[in-house]
Design a protein around this motif. Structure first.
Motif, PDB file in Angstrom:
ATOM      1  N   TYR A 125       9.653 -48.170 -16.765  1.00  0.00           N
ATOM      2  CA  TYR A 125       9.408 -48.903 -18.001  1.00  0.00           C
ATOM      3  C   TYR A 125      10.702 -49.286 -18.711  1.00  0.00           C
ATOM      4  CZ  TYR A 125       4.565 -47.184 -17.484  1.00  0.00           C
ATOM      5  OH  TYR A 125       3.307 -46.892 -17.033  1.00  0.00           O
ATOM      6  N   ASN A 141       1.855 -50.811  -1.315  1.00  0.00           N
ATOM      7  CA  ASN A 141       1.400 -49.448  -1.013  1.00  0.00           C
ATOM      8  C   ASN A 141       0.341 -49.462   0.083  1.00  0.00           C
ATOM      9  OD1 ASN A 141       2.639 -47.640  -3.247  1.00  0.00           O
ATOM     10  ND2 ASN A 141       1.865 -49.436  -4.341  1.00  0.00           N
ATOM     11  N   GLU A 165      12.002 -43.468  -9.338  1.00  0.00           N
ATOM     12  CA  GLU A 165      10.776 -43.987  -9.959  1.00  0.00           C
ATOM     13  C   GLU A 165      10.645 -43.489 -11.389  1.00  0.00           C
ATOM     14  OE1 GLU A 165       7.746 -42.438  -6.854  1.00  0.00           O
ATOM     15  OE2 GLU A 165       7.198 -44.508  -7.256  1.00  0.00           O
ATOM     16  N   GLU A 197       7.460 -54.167  -6.679  1.00  0.00           N
ATOM     17  CA  GLU A 197       6.357 -53.421  -6.074  1.00  0.00           C
ATOM     18  C   GLU A 197       5.044 -54.017  -6.557  1.00  0.00           C
ATOM     19  OE1 GLU A 197       6.165 -49.155  -6.777  1.00  0.00           O
ATOM     20  OE2 GLU A 197       4.308 -48.986  -5.594  1.00  0.00           O
ATOM     21  N   GLN A 222       6.055 -54.809 -10.421  1.00  0.00           N
ATOM     22  CA  GLN A 222       7.086 -54.137 -11.216  1.00  0.00           C
ATOM     23  C   GLN A 222       8.438 -54.283 -10.518  1.00  0.00           C
ATOM     24  OE1 GLN A 222       6.899 -49.812 -11.729  1.00  0.00           O
ATOM     25  NE2 GLN A 222       7.570 -50.050 -13.847  1.00  0.00           N
ATOM     26  N   ALA A 231      -2.062 -52.648  -7.473  1.00  0.00           N
ATOM     27  CA  ALA A 231      -3.401 -53.232  -7.557  1.00  0.00           C
ATOM     28  C   ALA A 231      -3.998 -53.051  -8.949  1.00  0.00           C
ATOM     29  CB  ALA A 231      -4.313 -52.585  -6.512  1.00  0.00           C
ATOM     30  N   ARG A 232      -4.675 -54.084  -9.422  1.00  0.00           N
ATOM     31  CA  ARG A 232      -5.403 -54.024 -10.690  1.00  0.00           C
ATOM     32  C   ARG A 232      -6.829 -54.517 -10.474  1.00  0.00           C
ATOM     33  NH1 ARG A 232      -1.928 -51.130 -11.542  1.00  0.00           N
ATOM     34  NH2 ARG A 232      -0.350 -51.124 -13.164  1.00  0.00           N
ATOM     35  N   GLU A 275      12.605 -44.245 -17.640  1.00  0.00           N
ATOM     36  CA  GLU A 275      12.041 -44.654 -18.933  1.00  0.00           C
ATOM     37  C   GLU A 275      13.064 -44.840 -20.027  1.00  0.00           C
ATOM     38  OE1 GLU A 275       8.802 -42.100 -20.031  1.00  0.00           O
ATOM     39  OE2 GLU A 275       7.472 -42.969 -18.501  1.00  0.00           O
ATOM     40  N   ARG A 322       8.519 -39.704  -9.961  1.00  0.00           N
ATOM     41  CA  ARG A 322       8.941 -39.805 -11.352  1.00  0.00           C
ATOM     42  C   ARG A 322       8.915 -38.487 -12.112  1.00  0.00           C
ATOM     43  NH1 ARG A 322       4.059 -40.532 -14.419  1.00  0.00           N
ATOM     44  NH2 ARG A 322       2.598 -41.780 -13.207  1.00  0.00           N
ATOM     45  N   PRO A 365      -5.743 -47.810 -10.956  1.00  0.00           N
ATOM     46  CA  PRO A 365      -5.796 -47.553  -9.508  1.00  0.00           C
ATOM     47  C   PRO A 365      -6.029 -46.082  -9.173  1.00  0.00           C
ATOM     48  CG  PRO A 365      -3.616 -48.323 -10.162  1.00  0.00           C
ATOM     49  CD  PRO A 365      -4.499 -48.483 -11.342  1.00  0.00           C
ATOM     50  N   ASP A 399       7.136 -42.773  -0.310  1.00  0.00           N
ATOM     51  CA  ASP A 399       6.811 -42.857  -1.741  1.00  0.00           C
ATOM     52  C   ASP A 399       6.591 -41.465  -2.336  1.00  0.00           C
ATOM     53  OD1 ASP A 399       6.218 -44.090  -4.153  1.00  0.00           O
ATOM     54  OD2 ASP A 399       4.372 -45.030  -3.479  1.00  0.00           O
ATOM     55  N   ASP A 400       6.832 -41.331  -3.631  1.00  0.00           N
ATOM     56  CA  ASP A 400       6.564 -40.084  -4.377  1.00  0.00           C
ATOM     57  C   ASP A 400       7.252 -38.882  -3.741  1.00  0.00           C
ATOM     58  OD1 ASP A 400       4.944 -41.779  -5.758  1.00  0.00           O
ATOM     59  OD2 ASP A 400       3.054 -40.906  -5.111  1.00  0.00           O
TER      60      ASP A 400
HETATM   61  P1  C2E Z   1       2.975 -45.500  -7.070  1.00  0.00           P
HETATM   62  O1  C2E Z   1       2.942 -46.279  -5.816  1.00  0.00           O
HETATM   63  O2  C2E Z   1       3.870 -44.313  -7.100  1.00  0.00           O
HETATM   64  O3  C2E Z   1       3.346 -46.561  -8.199  1.00  0.00           O
HETATM   65  C1  C2E Z   1       4.076 -46.255  -9.358  1.00  0.00           C
HETATM   66  C2  C2E Z   1       3.169 -45.982 -10.527  1.00  0.00           C
HETATM   67  O4  C2E Z   1       3.959 -45.511 -11.626  1.00  0.00           O
HETATM   68  C3  C2E Z   1       2.439 -47.215 -11.054  1.00  0.00           C
HETATM   69  O5  C2E Z   1       1.190 -46.793 -11.606  1.00  0.00           O
HETATM   70  C4  C2E Z   1       3.376 -47.691 -12.172  1.00  0.00           C
HETATM   71  O6  C2E Z   1       2.751 -48.510 -13.130  1.00  0.00           O
HETATM   72  C5  C2E Z   1       3.782 -46.361 -12.754  1.00  0.00           C
HETATM   73  N1  C2E Z   1       5.078 -46.428 -13.455  1.00  0.00           N
HETATM   74  C6  C2E Z   1       6.120 -47.245 -13.216  1.00  0.00           C
HETATM   75  N2  C2E Z   1       7.152 -47.014 -14.042  1.00  0.00           N
HETATM   76  C7  C2E Z   1       6.758 -46.008 -14.859  1.00  0.00           C
HETATM   77  C8  C2E Z   1       7.399 -45.309 -15.951  1.00  0.00           C
HETATM   78  O7  C2E Z   1       8.537 -45.572 -16.326  1.00  0.00           O
HETATM   79  N3  C2E Z   1       6.666 -44.317 -16.533  1.00  0.00           N
HETATM   80  C9  C2E Z   1       5.405 -44.006 -16.136  1.00  0.00           C
HETATM   81  N4  C2E Z   1       4.775 -43.029 -16.789  1.00  0.00           N
HETATM   82  N5  C2E Z   1       4.771 -44.642 -15.116  1.00  0.00           N
HETATM   83  C10 C2E Z   1       5.443 -45.626 -14.482  1.00  0.00           C
HETATM   84  P2  C2E Z   1      -0.172 -47.530 -11.285  1.00  0.00           P
HETATM   85  O8  C2E Z   1       0.012 -49.011 -11.179  1.00  0.00           O
HETATM   86  O9  C2E Z   1      -1.201 -47.016 -12.235  1.00  0.00           O
HETATM   87  O10 C2E Z   1      -0.521 -47.011  -9.815  1.00  0.00           O
HETATM   88  C11 C2E Z   1      -0.766 -45.661  -9.569  1.00  0.00           C
HETATM   89  C12 C2E Z   1      -0.812 -45.360  -8.100  1.00  0.00           C
HETATM   90  O11 C2E Z   1      -1.946 -46.016  -7.486  1.00  0.00           O
HETATM   91  C13 C2E Z   1       0.393 -45.883  -7.314  1.00  0.00           C
HETATM   92  O12 C2E Z   1       1.479 -44.986  -7.445  1.00  0.00           O
HETATM   93  C14 C2E Z   1      -0.173 -45.918  -5.913  1.00  0.00           C
HETATM   94  O13 C2E Z   1      -0.131 -44.637  -5.328  1.00  0.00           O
HETATM   95  C15 C2E Z   1      -1.619 -46.307  -6.164  1.00  0.00           C
HETATM   96  N6  C2E Z   1      -1.764 -47.766  -5.907  1.00  0.00           N
HETATM   97  C16 C2E Z   1      -1.554 -48.815  -6.735  1.00  0.00           C
HETATM   98  N7  C2E Z   1      -1.805 -49.982  -6.107  1.00  0.00           N
HETATM   99  C17 C2E Z   1      -2.173 -49.669  -4.834  1.00  0.00           C
HETATM  100  C18 C2E Z   1      -2.569 -50.442  -3.696  1.00  0.00           C
HETATM  101  O14 C2E Z   1      -2.585 -51.696  -3.671  1.00  0.00           O
HETATM  102  N8  C2E Z   1      -2.892 -49.730  -2.558  1.00  0.00           N
HETATM  103  C19 C2E Z   1      -2.855 -48.372  -2.519  1.00  0.00           C
HETATM  104  N9  C2E Z   1      -3.194 -47.754  -1.369  1.00  0.00           N
HETATM  105  N10 C2E Z   1      -2.482 -47.617  -3.557  1.00  0.00           N
HETATM  106  C20 C2E Z   1      -2.147 -48.259  -4.726  1.00  0.00           C
END
Ligand code: C2E
Ligand code: MG
Ligand code: MG
Ligand code: MG
Length: 283
Positions: free
Chosen positions: A255, A114, A233, A59, A45, A62-63, A236, A200, A74, A176-177
């Motif tokens: 988004y 991450n 973060e 960023e 993204q 993972a999928r 939208e 966010r 994730p 983060d967050d």
């Molecule tokens: P994160 O690191 O805070 O990543 C941002 C998340 O917010 C991502 O969800 C992204 O798709 C989502 N997002 C981005 N823009 C928007 C928006 O405008 N609106 C909304 N509603 N959501 C948005 P995703 O990809 O489902 O990942 C969720 C969490 O899973 C990540 O939060 C991170 O904490 C974890 N994650 C994902 N990939 C990895 C990885 O490779 N390793 C680790 N340890 N954690 C991961």
């Protein structure tokens, strides 16, 4: 919803627990099999500079595409990986693949990855990460590691050493967050981060709710005072983007700019002339 009452309520509750435990076991088994295969991969993204409207980096997220369940989010498989020790292998795979992809982006486009809190307890982590990045040939300054706030609180001393070693090697560290955990202006004083990512939930409400707007403004002030970059973060819509620009926020992700995309699409996004600072595509 079934009302839990008396003996039958308890039996229902037990069934639920057994069912959940079985599902977790299954996810764990299948995830273990997926590691090392193409079923596990990063999407990207863009993180956008709010002044120029250009992409400053991506960023990696993972999928997992599961043979029967389809795409597993994730938020469901990362906790399973963390509890079962699979997270180390999963992270190595995502990091390696993302660094290989990132080498194809023009300088100085960056990559954020991450890192799970669980891994910060491992003293060998810094060494392992550095080896992977150096293997791929990506310049260390182009990599940023995202650590959630809670991670740092739980085991601060260990986290500080590992992150300190990585930062000394030239890798950037992002918090983060930010705003969701039990922090910790204390931690901002004791460890030098490069970036803060505002969660966010604050961005989501900032144009509708005074309290959230005030918190975002305060966080931006804090970042400025500490000389940190700030990423908002979950941007939208245009109203949020404009408000953030007005308040002097440096970067945005969400988004409104783009959903996470496959690597091929990142190359198209970088070639395209999006002027996200002014909300229009320039021909
Ligand atoms: P994160 O690191 O805070 O990543 C941002 C998340 O917010 C991502 O969800 C992204 O798709 C989502 N997002 C981005 N823009 C928007 C928006 O405008 N609106 C909304 N509603 N959501 C948005 P995703 O990809 O489902 O990942 C969720 C969490 O899973 C990540 O939060 C991170 O904490 C974890 N994650 C994902 N990939 C990895 C990885 O490779 N390793 C680790 N340890 N954690 C991961
Ligand atoms: Mg992140
Ligand atoms: Mg985040
Ligand atoms: Mg998150």
């Amino acid at each position: 919803k079934v009302k839990a009452s008396g003996v039958s309520g308890f039996a229902f509750f037990q069934d639920e627990m057994v069912r959940e435990a079985r599902e977790r076991d299954r996810l764990q088994r299948d995830l273990s099999a997926a590691i090392g295969t193409e079923a596990l991969f990063p999407v990207y993204q863009p993180i956008v500079c709010l002044k120029t409207g250009g992409i400053r980096g991506f960023e990696a997220l993972a999928r997992w595409s599961h043979p029967d369940l389809g795409s597993v989010p994730p938020d469901r498989f990362i906790p399973v990986a963390e509890d079962s020790g699979l997270i180390a292998g999963l992270t190595d795979q995502i990091l390696r693949r993302a660094c290989e992809d990132a080498r194809n982006w023009p300088e100085p486009i960056g990559l954020s990855v991450n890192i799970s809190p669980v891994l910060l307890r491992d003293e060998g982590l810094a060494e392992r990460i550095l080896t992977i990045v150096q293997d791929t040939g990506l310049a260390l300054y182009r990599l940023e590691l995202e650590i959630t706030e809670n991670a740092i609180v739980r085991d601060f001393e260990a986290a500080k050493d590992v992150l300190g070693a990585l930062r000394e090697a030239g890798i950037r560290i992002a918090l983060d967050d930010f705003g969701t955990g039990a922090t910790s202006l204390f931690h901002l004083r004791s460890f030098r981060f490069d970036v803060i990512k505002i969660d966010r939930s604050f961005i989501d409400r900032m144009t509708r709710e005074q309290e959230s707007a005030a918190i975002v403004r305060a966080l931006l002030g804090l970042g400025k005072g500490l000389g940190l970059e700030i990423v908002a973060e979950g941007v939208e819509d245009r109203a949020q983007k404009l408000a953030l620009q007005q308040e002097g926020c440096t970067d945005g992700q969400g988004y409104f700019f783009s959903r996470p995309v496959a690597f091929d699409e990142t190359v198209r996004l970088l070639r395209g002339k999006h002027d996200w600072a002014r909300d229009r595509a320039v021909a």
